[in-house]
Design an enzyme around this catalytic site. Structure first.
Site, mmCIF file in Angstrom:
data_model
loop_
_atom_site.group_PDB
_atom_site.id
_atom_site.type_symbol
_atom_site.label_atom_id
_atom_site.label_comp_id
_atom_site.label_asym_id
_atom_site.label_seq_id
_atom_site.Cartn_x
_atom_site.Cartn_y
_atom_site.Cartn_z
ATOM 1 N N GLY A 46 0.833 -1.197 0.000
ATOM 2 C CA GLY A 46 0.000 0.000 0.000
ATOM 3 C C GLY A 46 0.865 1.243 0.000
ATOM 4 N N GLN A 51 3.293 9.914 0.819
ATOM 5 C CA GLN A 51 4.580 9.225 0.989
ATOM 6 C C GLN A 51 5.568 9.531 -0.135
ATOM 7 O OE1 GLN A 51 2.456 5.305 1.932
ATOM 8 N NE2 GLN A 51 4.313 5.125 3.150
ATOM 9 N N CYS A 94 5.844 -0.007 7.482
ATOM 10 C CA CYS A 94 5.482 1.137 6.652
ATOM 11 C C CYS A 94 6.691 1.520 5.813
ATOM 12 C CB CYS A 94 5.069 2.300 7.551
ATOM 13 S SG CYS A 94 4.630 3.775 6.630
ATOM 14 N N LEU A 95 6.467 1.788 4.535
ATOM 15 C CA LEU A 95 7.582 2.163 3.659
ATOM 16 C C LEU A 95 8.238 3.465 4.126
ATOM 17 C CD1 LEU A 95 6.022 1.277 0.191
ATOM 18 C CD2 LEU A 95 7.760 -0.011 1.444
ATOM 19 N N HIS A 136 -4.637 1.860 7.517
ATOM 20 C CA HIS A 136 -3.250 2.360 7.608
ATOM 21 C C HIS A 136 -3.025 3.482 6.577
ATOM 22 C CE1 HIS A 136 1.297 1.463 7.900
ATOM 23 N NE2 HIS A 136 1.197 2.271 6.860
ATOM 24 N N GLU A 137 -3.521 3.260 5.354
ATOM 25 C CA GLU A 137 -3.319 4.253 4.286
ATOM 26 C C GLU A 137 -4.166 5.508 4.510
ATOM 27 O OE1 GLU A 137 -0.814 3.834 2.529
ATOM 28 O OE2 GLU A 137 -0.522 1.712 2.934
ATOM 29 N N HIS A 140 -2.478 7.767 6.786
ATOM 30 C CA HIS A 140 -1.451 8.589 6.115
ATOM 31 C C HIS A 140 -2.050 9.893 5.578
ATOM 32 C CE1 HIS A 140 2.303 6.412 6.096
ATOM 33 N NE2 HIS A 140 1.760 5.312 5.623
HETATM 34 ZN ZN ZN Z 1 2.569 3.404 5.713
#
Ligand code: ZN
Length: 174
Positions: A46, A51, A94-95, A136-137, A140
């Site tokens: 995701g 991000q 998380c990236l 989660h997204e 963000h």
């Molecule tokens: Zn994340």
């Protein structure tokens, strides 16, 4: 399509609130394509536009496994309509917080409305991993990271480890 750089903590952009997009035009579609390529290359399941430094309410998700047919999901301007009372735990990463993982409890199911890649209004019910990923997204888009769901102790530990990791990376480069 082009791969973009993924921002990591403590970049303050990750804490900003993203704006809804007004229409799904060519620019938005190009952005979604870039996000998908960036997510696949990472690799991740995701990615939110913030991000890659763009404060728009755009999300891409793909939960298909390696070797399976890709199943990209494009989610524009999502809104959570309902969440289950029942919770589920996943070890989340998380990236934007590389190499750090922690168990996070979230509602096990959620229902959202959103706009899809074609600009159509959609409604979707999700549970399990997809529900966790969507929440989660969406976090963000509101400047929230998974570490915000942890105790202060666990959160501080991850931030400390991340700082140490960044220093070590610098050392190798120098
Ligand atoms: Zn994340």
């Amino acid at each position: 399509m082009s791969k973009k750089k993924i921002l990591t903590i403590p970049n303050p952009i990750l804490r900003k609130i993203s704006e809804p997009v007004k229409s799904v035009d060519k620019e938005v579609k190009n952005l979604l394509d870039d996000m998908l390529e960036t997510m696949y290359a990472a690799p991740g399941i995701g990615l939110a536009a913030v991000q890659i430094g763009i404060l728009k309410r755009l999300i891409v998700i793909d939960l298909s496994k390696v070797g399976e047919k890709m199943e990209p999901l494009f989610i524009i301007n999502p809104e959570i309509i309902s969440k289950s009372n029942e919770l589920i735990s996943y070890e989340e990463g998380c990236l934007s917080i590389p190499n750090q993982f922690a168990e996070v409890k979230r509602p096990s199911a959620c229902k959202i409305n959103f706009i899809d890649y074609e600009g159509k209004k959609k409604e979707m019910s999700a549970n399990g991993l997809l529900a966790t990923c969507i929440q989660h997204e969406i976090d963000h888009l509101n400047g929230i990271l998974f570490i915000d769901h942890l105790s202060k102790l666990k959160k501080d530990l991850i931030i400390k480890k991340n700082k140490k990791q960044n220093k070590e990376i610098d050392r190798v480069i120098v």
